[in-house]
Design a protein around this motif. Structure first.
Motif, PDB file in Angstrom:
ATOM      1  N   ARG A   1       0.837  -1.207   0.000  1.00  0.00           N
ATOM      2  CA  ARG A   1       0.000   0.000   0.000  1.00  0.00           C
ATOM      3  C   ARG A   1       0.871   1.256   0.000  1.00  0.00           C
ATOM      4  O   ARG A   1       1.989   1.231   0.498  1.00  0.00           O
ATOM      5  N   GLU A   2       0.318   2.337  -0.556  1.00  0.00           N
ATOM      6  CA  GLU A   2       1.032   3.609  -0.611  1.00  0.00           C
ATOM      7  C   GLU A   2       0.234   4.676   0.114  1.00  0.00           C
ATOM      8  O   GLU A   2      -0.990   4.731   0.017  1.00  0.00           O
ATOM      9  N   ALA A   3       0.954   5.514   0.824  1.00  0.00           N
ATOM     10  CA  ALA A   3       0.333   6.629   1.548  1.00  0.00           C
ATOM     11  C   ALA A   3       0.321   7.871   0.669  1.00  0.00           C
ATOM     12  O   ALA A   3       0.947   7.924  -0.386  1.00  0.00           O
ATOM     13  N   ARG A   4      -0.361   8.892   1.162  1.00  0.00           N
ATOM     14  CA  ARG A   4      -0.381  10.195   0.494  1.00  0.00           C
ATOM     15  C   ARG A   4       0.891  10.947   0.883  1.00  0.00           C
ATOM     16  O   ARG A   4       1.173  11.166   2.064  1.00  0.00           O
ATOM     17  N   ASN A   5       1.669  11.338  -0.102  1.00  0.00           N
ATOM     18  CA  ASN A   5       2.904  12.076   0.168  1.00  0.00           C
ATOM     19  C   ASN A   5       2.580  13.550   0.445  1.00  0.00           C
ATOM     20  O   ASN A   5       1.422  13.963   0.385  1.00  0.00           O
ATOM     21  N   ASP A   6       3.602  14.321   0.740  1.00  0.00           N
ATOM     22  CA  ASP A   6       3.375  15.735   1.069  1.00  0.00           C
ATOM     23  C   ASP A   6       3.079  16.595  -0.162  1.00  0.00           C
ATOM     24  O   ASP A   6       2.771  17.781  -0.025  1.00  0.00           O
ATOM     25  N   PHE A   7       3.123  16.001  -1.358  1.00  0.00           N
ATOM     26  CA  PHE A   7       2.638  16.686  -2.559  1.00  0.00           C
ATOM     27  C   PHE A   7       1.112  16.600  -2.621  1.00  0.00           C
ATOM     28  O   PHE A   7       0.492  17.259  -3.428  1.00  0.00           O
ATOM     29  N   GLY A   8       0.532  15.693  -1.783  1.00  0.00           N
ATOM     30  CA  GLY A   8      -0.917  15.530  -1.734  1.00  0.00           C
ATOM     31  C   GLY A   8      -1.453  14.378  -2.561  1.00  0.00           C
ATOM     32  O   GLY A   8      -2.665  14.240  -2.710  1.00  0.00           O
ATOM     33  N   ALA A   9      -0.570  13.536  -3.073  1.00  0.00           N
ATOM     34  CA  ALA A   9      -0.997  12.403  -3.902  1.00  0.00           C
ATOM     35  C   ALA A   9      -0.416  11.109  -3.353  1.00  0.00           C
ATOM     36  O   ALA A   9       0.636  11.108  -2.706  1.00  0.00           O
ATOM     37  N   ALA A  10      -1.084  10.008  -3.631  1.00  0.00           N
ATOM     38  CA  ALA A  10      -0.567   8.702  -3.219  1.00  0.00           C
ATOM     39  C   ALA A  10       0.620   8.327  -4.097  1.00  0.00           C
ATOM     40  O   ALA A  10       0.675   8.678  -5.275  1.00  0.00           O
ATOM     41  N   GLY A  11       1.578   7.639  -3.502  1.00  0.00           N
ATOM     42  CA  GLY A  11       2.692   7.100  -4.267  1.00  0.00           C
ATOM     43  C   GLY A  11       3.976   7.891  -4.127  1.00  0.00           C
ATOM     44  O   GLY A  11       4.113   8.777  -3.286  1.00  0.00           O
ATOM     45  N   TYR A  12       4.923   7.542  -4.983  1.00  0.00           N
ATOM     46  CA  TYR A  12       6.254   8.141  -4.976  1.00  0.00           C
ATOM     47  C   TYR A  12       6.283   9.395  -5.839  1.00  0.00           C
ATOM     48  O   TYR A  12       5.773   9.410  -6.956  1.00  0.00           O
ATOM     49  N   ARG A  13       6.888  10.430  -5.306  1.00  0.00           N
ATOM     50  CA  ARG A  13       7.260  11.637  -6.063  1.00  0.00           C
ATOM     51  C   ARG A  13       8.711  11.911  -5.699  1.00  0.00           C
ATOM     52  O   ARG A  13       9.061  11.948  -4.524  1.00  0.00           O
TER      53      ARG A  13
END
Length: 154
Positions: free
Chosen positions: A86-98
Motif C-alpha cells: 500500500r502507498e500513503a499520500r505524500n506531502d505533494f498531496g498524492a498517493a505514491g512516490y514523487r
C-alpha cells in the motif's frame, strides 16, 4: 546480520540520478534490502527530505510490504501505482512516490530512504493515509531500521 537498505542507482551519500526526480521520469529508484530480522511481519519505507524550506517533506510512504520481499523494483510513480503493498499520500498531496524536487538554487538536499522491519503484518490505516501517519503507526512496532541517504540539487 543487521537490516540493510541499498540501491544500485544511489551510492550511500551519493547523488540521485535525475531519472528518479522531478527533472526526469519522476519514478522510484530500485531498492534492495537484506538482513530481515526474526519476527518481521511486514516492512515500511518512507522517503523524507529534512532540508526542505518548510521542514521535513515526505516524498513517499509505502507500507504493508511483505516481509519476504527482497526489495522494490524501479518505476513506481504517478503513472504506475503499487502492487503488492500500500502507498500513503505524500506531502505533494498524492498517493505514491514523487521524487526529489528541491527549489532551484536552494543547495543540496539529503533524501533519507528509511526502511522499518515491523512486528505487524499490516498497519490499520485507511488509504490514502498521510505519510506522517504511516511513520507514526509503524514506529512502535519497529524491530530494526535501515537508512540510505542520497543527495540532489537543482
Amino acid at each position: 546480520m543487521p537490516l540493510m537498505l541499498a540501491s544500485p542507482a544511489i551510492p550511500p551519500g551519493g547523488g540521485i540520478p535525475s531519472a528518479y526526480t522531478c527533472d526526469g521520469a519522476d519514478i522510484s529508484p530500485p531498492l534492495t534490502w537484506s538482513g530481515i530480522p526474526e519476527g518481521t511481519r511486514s516492512l515500511v519505507l518512507v522517503v523524507e527530505d529534512p532540508d526542505a524550506p518548510s521542514g521535513i517533506f515526505r516524498h513517499c510512504a509505502a507500507f504493508d510490504i511483505p516481509a519476504g520481499s527482497p526489495g522494490l523494483d524501479p518505476g513506481y510513480g504517478r503513472n504506475r501505482p503499487a502492487t503488492g503493498f500500500r502507498e500513503a499520500r505524500n506531502d505533494f498531496g498524492a498517493a505514491g512516490y514523487r521524487g526529489p524536487c528541491p527549489p532551484k538554487g536552494h543547495g543540496e538536499h539529503h533524501y533519507h530512504f528509511r526502511l522499518f522491519a515491523i512486528s505487524r503484518p499490516t498497519l490499520d490505516l485507511t488509504a490514502p493515509a498521510p505519510a506522517l501517519d504511516v511513520l507514526k503507526a509503524a514506529e512502535p512496532y519497529a524491530i530494526q531500521r535501515a537508512e540510505l541517504v542520497g543527495t540532489y540539487h537543482r
